[in-house]
Scaffold this motif. Sequence first.
Motif, PDB file in Angstrom:
ATOM      1  N   PRO A  20       0.796  -1.236   0.000  1.00 39.64           N
ATOM      2  CA  PRO A  20       0.000   0.000   0.000  1.00 39.64           C
ATOM      3  C   PRO A  20       0.831   1.290   0.000  1.00 39.64           C
ATOM      4  O   PRO A  20       0.346   2.335  -0.432  1.00 39.64           O
ATOM      5  CB  PRO A  20      -0.819  -0.102   1.286  1.00 39.64           C
ATOM      6  CG  PRO A  20      -0.933  -1.560   1.539  1.00 39.64           C
ATOM      7  CD  PRO A  20       0.376  -2.143   1.076  1.00 39.64           C
ATOM      8  N   SER A  21       2.085   1.233   0.438  1.00 42.55           N
ATOM      9  CA  SER A  21       2.893   2.442   0.527  1.00 42.55           C
ATOM     10  C   SER A  21       3.925   2.588  -0.591  1.00 42.55           C
ATOM     11  O   SER A  21       4.457   3.672  -0.788  1.00 42.55           O
ATOM     12  CB  SER A  21       3.639   2.476   1.863  1.00 42.55           C
ATOM     13  OG  SER A  21       2.734   2.560   2.926  1.00 42.55           O
ATOM     14  N   ASN A  64       4.160   6.289  -1.140  1.00 37.98           N
ATOM     15  CA  ASN A  64       2.935   7.009  -0.816  1.00 37.98           C
ATOM     16  C   ASN A  64       2.965   7.450   0.641  1.00 37.98           C
ATOM     17  O   ASN A  64       2.842   6.634   1.548  1.00 37.98           O
ATOM     18  CB  ASN A  64       1.712   6.137  -1.073  1.00 37.98           C
ATOM     19  CG  ASN A  64       1.611   5.743  -2.520  1.00 37.98           C
ATOM     20  OD1 ASN A  64       1.880   6.537  -3.409  1.00 37.98           O
ATOM     21  ND2 ASN A  64       1.258   4.498  -2.766  1.00 37.98           N
ATOM     22  N   THR A  66       0.754   9.708   1.922  1.00 40.46           N
ATOM     23  CA  THR A  66      -0.679   9.614   2.225  1.00 40.46           C
ATOM     24  C   THR A  66      -1.354   9.042   0.980  1.00 40.46           C
ATOM     25  O   THR A  66      -0.691   8.743  -0.012  1.00 40.46           O
ATOM     26  CB  THR A  66      -1.293  11.002   2.556  1.00 40.46           C
ATOM     27  OG1 THR A  66      -1.286  11.805   1.376  1.00 40.46           O
ATOM     28  CG2 THR A  66      -0.524  11.698   3.675  1.00 40.46           C
ATOM     29  N   SER A  67      -2.675   8.923   1.006  1.00 41.47           N
ATOM     30  CA  SER A  67      -3.379   8.398  -0.165  1.00 41.47           C
ATOM     31  C   SER A  67      -3.330   9.367  -1.346  1.00 41.47           C
ATOM     32  O   SER A  67      -3.545   8.977  -2.485  1.00 41.47           O
ATOM     33  CB  SER A  67      -4.833   8.094   0.187  1.00 41.47           C
ATOM     34  OG  SER A  67      -5.504   9.280   0.565  1.00 41.47           O
ATOM     35  N   LYS A  68      -3.028  10.636  -1.109  1.00 36.72           N
ATOM     36  CA  LYS A  68      -2.984  11.635  -2.184  1.00 36.72           C
ATOM     37  C   LYS A  68      -1.595  12.196  -2.467  1.00 36.72           C
ATOM     38  O   LYS A  68      -1.375  12.802  -3.497  1.00 36.72           O
ATOM     39  CB  LYS A  68      -3.923  12.788  -1.846  1.00 36.72           C
ATOM     40  CG  LYS A  68      -5.382  12.387  -1.811  1.00 36.72           C
ATOM     41  CD  LYS A  68      -6.248  13.609  -1.814  1.00 36.72           C
ATOM     42  CE  LYS A  68      -7.692  13.258  -1.919  1.00 36.72           C
ATOM     43  NZ  LYS A  68      -8.117  13.013  -3.273  1.00 36.72           N
ATOM     44  N   SER A  70       2.673  11.582  -2.721  1.00 35.76           N
ATOM     45  CA  SER A  70       3.753  10.594  -2.798  1.00 35.76           C
ATOM     46  C   SER A  70       5.065  11.264  -3.186  1.00 35.76           C
ATOM     47  O   SER A  70       5.087  12.352  -3.759  1.00 35.76           O
ATOM     48  CB  SER A  70       3.408   9.489  -3.797  1.00 35.76           C
ATOM     49  OG  SER A  70       3.286  10.011  -5.096  1.00 35.76           O
ATOM     50  N   LYS A  94      -2.272  13.616  -6.015  1.00 35.58           N
ATOM     51  CA  LYS A  94      -3.416  13.101  -6.758  1.00 35.58           C
ATOM     52  C   LYS A  94      -4.648  13.924  -6.392  1.00 35.58           C
ATOM     53  O   LYS A  94      -4.970  14.090  -5.219  1.00 35.58           O
ATOM     54  CB  LYS A  94      -3.658  11.631  -6.404  1.00 35.58           C
ATOM     55  CG  LYS A  94      -2.497  10.735  -6.780  1.00 35.58           C
ATOM     56  CD  LYS A  94      -2.746   9.335  -6.301  1.00 35.58           C
ATOM     57  CE  LYS A  94      -1.504   8.500  -6.499  1.00 35.58           C
ATOM     58  NZ  LYS A  94      -1.603   7.198  -5.857  1.00 35.58           N
TER      59      LYS A  94
END
Length: 95
Positions: A20-21, A64, A66-68, A70, A94
């Motif tokens: 995930p990261s 990443n 955070t989710s937005k 990187s 993102k």
Amino acid sequence: ANSETTGFNVYAVDTLPVNPSFSLFAKVGLFLWDAKASDVTAGVPFSATDDDLDVSFGIGAAYNVTSKFSIRAEWEQFEAVDSVSLLSIGVAYKF
């Protein structure tokens, strides 16, 4: 002597998520470039121009935060007047 090369690049990117990261990516694209050179040797002026459309490619990795947001590191190769390599570190957001 003066020389200048400018270009415009468009890529298609494929991403392989490792977890995930962290992810790896590869890209291939087209590089439209234009080169100009001028010089004066022994009082004789010289100028030349060249342009072409060539393939460009690269590989990289992204972490990443955070989710937005990187952090990315990548290597790119451009074929223009000469072969040019670019190593860069950057950020991506993102929307």
